[in-house]
Design a protein around this motif. Sequence first.
Motif, PDB file in Angstrom:
ATOM      1  N   TRP A 244       0.759  -1.167   0.008  1.00  0.00           N
ATOM      2  CA  TRP A 244       0.053   0.072   0.069  1.00  0.00           C
ATOM      3  C   TRP A 244       0.786   1.127   0.094  1.00  0.00           C
ATOM      4  O   TRP A 244       1.293   1.670   0.875  1.00  0.00           O
ATOM      5  CB  TRP A 244      -0.923   0.003   1.245  1.00  0.00           C
TER       6      TRP A 244
ATOM      7  N   GLU B 108       0.188   4.505   0.110  1.00  0.00           N
ATOM      8  CA  GLU B 108      -0.103   5.598   0.889  1.00  0.00           C
ATOM      9  C   GLU B 108       0.309   5.480   2.395  1.00  0.00           C
ATOM     10  O   GLU B 108       0.451   6.147   3.099  1.00  0.00           O
ATOM     11  CB  GLU B 108      -1.795   5.345   1.093  1.00  0.00           C
ATOM     12  N   VAL B 109       0.442   3.916   2.650  1.00  0.00           N
ATOM     13  CA  VAL B 109       1.123   3.718   3.963  1.00  0.00           C
ATOM     14  C   VAL B 109       2.570   4.078   4.008  1.00  0.00           C
ATOM     15  O   VAL B 109       3.265   3.474   3.525  1.00  0.00           O
ATOM     16  CB  VAL B 109       0.871   2.280   4.556  1.00  0.00           C
TER      17      VAL B 109
ATOM     18  N   CYS C 165       4.619   2.020   9.285  1.00  0.00           N
ATOM     19  CA  CYS C 165       3.832   0.741   9.828  1.00  0.00           C
ATOM     20  C   CYS C 165       4.651   0.440  11.299  1.00  0.00           C
ATOM     21  O   CYS C 165       5.798  -0.060  11.257  1.00  0.00           O
ATOM     22  CB  CYS C 165       3.595  -0.309   9.171  1.00  0.00           C
TER      23      CYS C 165
ATOM     24  N   LEU D 242      -0.229   3.099  11.768  1.00  0.00           N
ATOM     25  CA  LEU D 242      -0.144   3.269  10.488  1.00  0.00           C
ATOM     26  C   LEU D 242       0.161   4.978  10.186  1.00  0.00           C
ATOM     27  O   LEU D 242      -0.847   5.569  10.527  1.00  0.00           O
ATOM     28  CB  LEU D 242      -1.108   2.882   9.220  1.00  0.00           C
TER      29      LEU D 242
ATOM     30  N   VAL E 254      -0.551   7.313   6.968  1.00  0.00           N
ATOM     31  CA  VAL E 254      -1.093   7.248   5.913  1.00  0.00           C
ATOM     32  C   VAL E 254      -1.181   8.651   5.259  1.00  0.00           C
ATOM     33  O   VAL E 254      -1.590   9.591   6.008  1.00  0.00           O
ATOM     34  CB  VAL E 254      -2.328   6.681   5.804  1.00  0.00           C
TER      35      VAL E 254
ATOM     36  N   TYR F 128      -8.533   9.603   1.513  1.00  0.00           N
ATOM     37  CA  TYR F 128      -8.328   8.820   2.821  1.00  0.00           C
ATOM     38  C   TYR F 128      -9.445   7.649   2.868  1.00  0.00           C
ATOM     39  O   TYR F 128      -9.261   6.574   3.129  1.00  0.00           O
ATOM     40  CB  TYR F 128      -7.864   9.436   3.924  1.00  0.00           C
TER      41      TYR F 128
ATOM     42  N   SER G  47      -9.306   6.333  13.132  1.00  0.00           N
ATOM     43  CA  SER G  47      -8.394   7.326  12.324  1.00  0.00           C
ATOM     44  C   SER G  47      -8.175   8.625  13.085  1.00  0.00           C
ATOM     45  O   SER G  47      -9.122   8.990  13.736  1.00  0.00           O
ATOM     46  CB  SER G  47      -9.053   7.543  10.966  1.00  0.00           C
TER      47      SER G  47
END
Length: 168
Positions: free
Chosen positions: A94, A96-97, A100, A111, A113, A121, A140
């Motif tokens: 991914w 976008e990440v 981690c 994460l 992001v 998102y 989030s």
Amino acid sequence: MQRVKLDRIDRHILHDLQNDGRMTNVDLARRAGISAPPCLRRVRALEEAGFIKGYHANVDSVALGYNVTVFAHVGLSSQAESDLKAFEGMVQGWAEVRECHMLAGETDFLLKVVAEDWDSYQRFLTTKLTAAPNISHVKSALAIRTSKLQPGVPITLDDDEVTADLES
């Protein structure tokens, strides 16, 4: 685990490269108080020993269109090692990440992001993250601003010698 001794010169080299990875070897050597050839040998030895893992440019996410940074607190249904590894492997794919981290406590992973906007998102959240197997919950946290971004670690320059542990 291998124990390696870092002297004052090694720590100066690490300190200066951490602050400016584009520093020339001549400037680095001058700041460390040694000549250029042994400085280059030390840098290569620090790279081979794993103290220096790479060199990166610090790019401006907003200038590149990534206006949103979110920290996603991810809980998994199972914390079996195979499930943890499977999640970590999935995250690698991914883009976008950007970070981690596996945590101890209520949250299994944190994460970092990046996304172009909040809608982007939310698409990532609903089509990738919460749709992934073994996800129990996601919380989030939208970053409002970044007041400090300092990669690396504090490096002590005062002591004559410091012993560090390296995984073999």
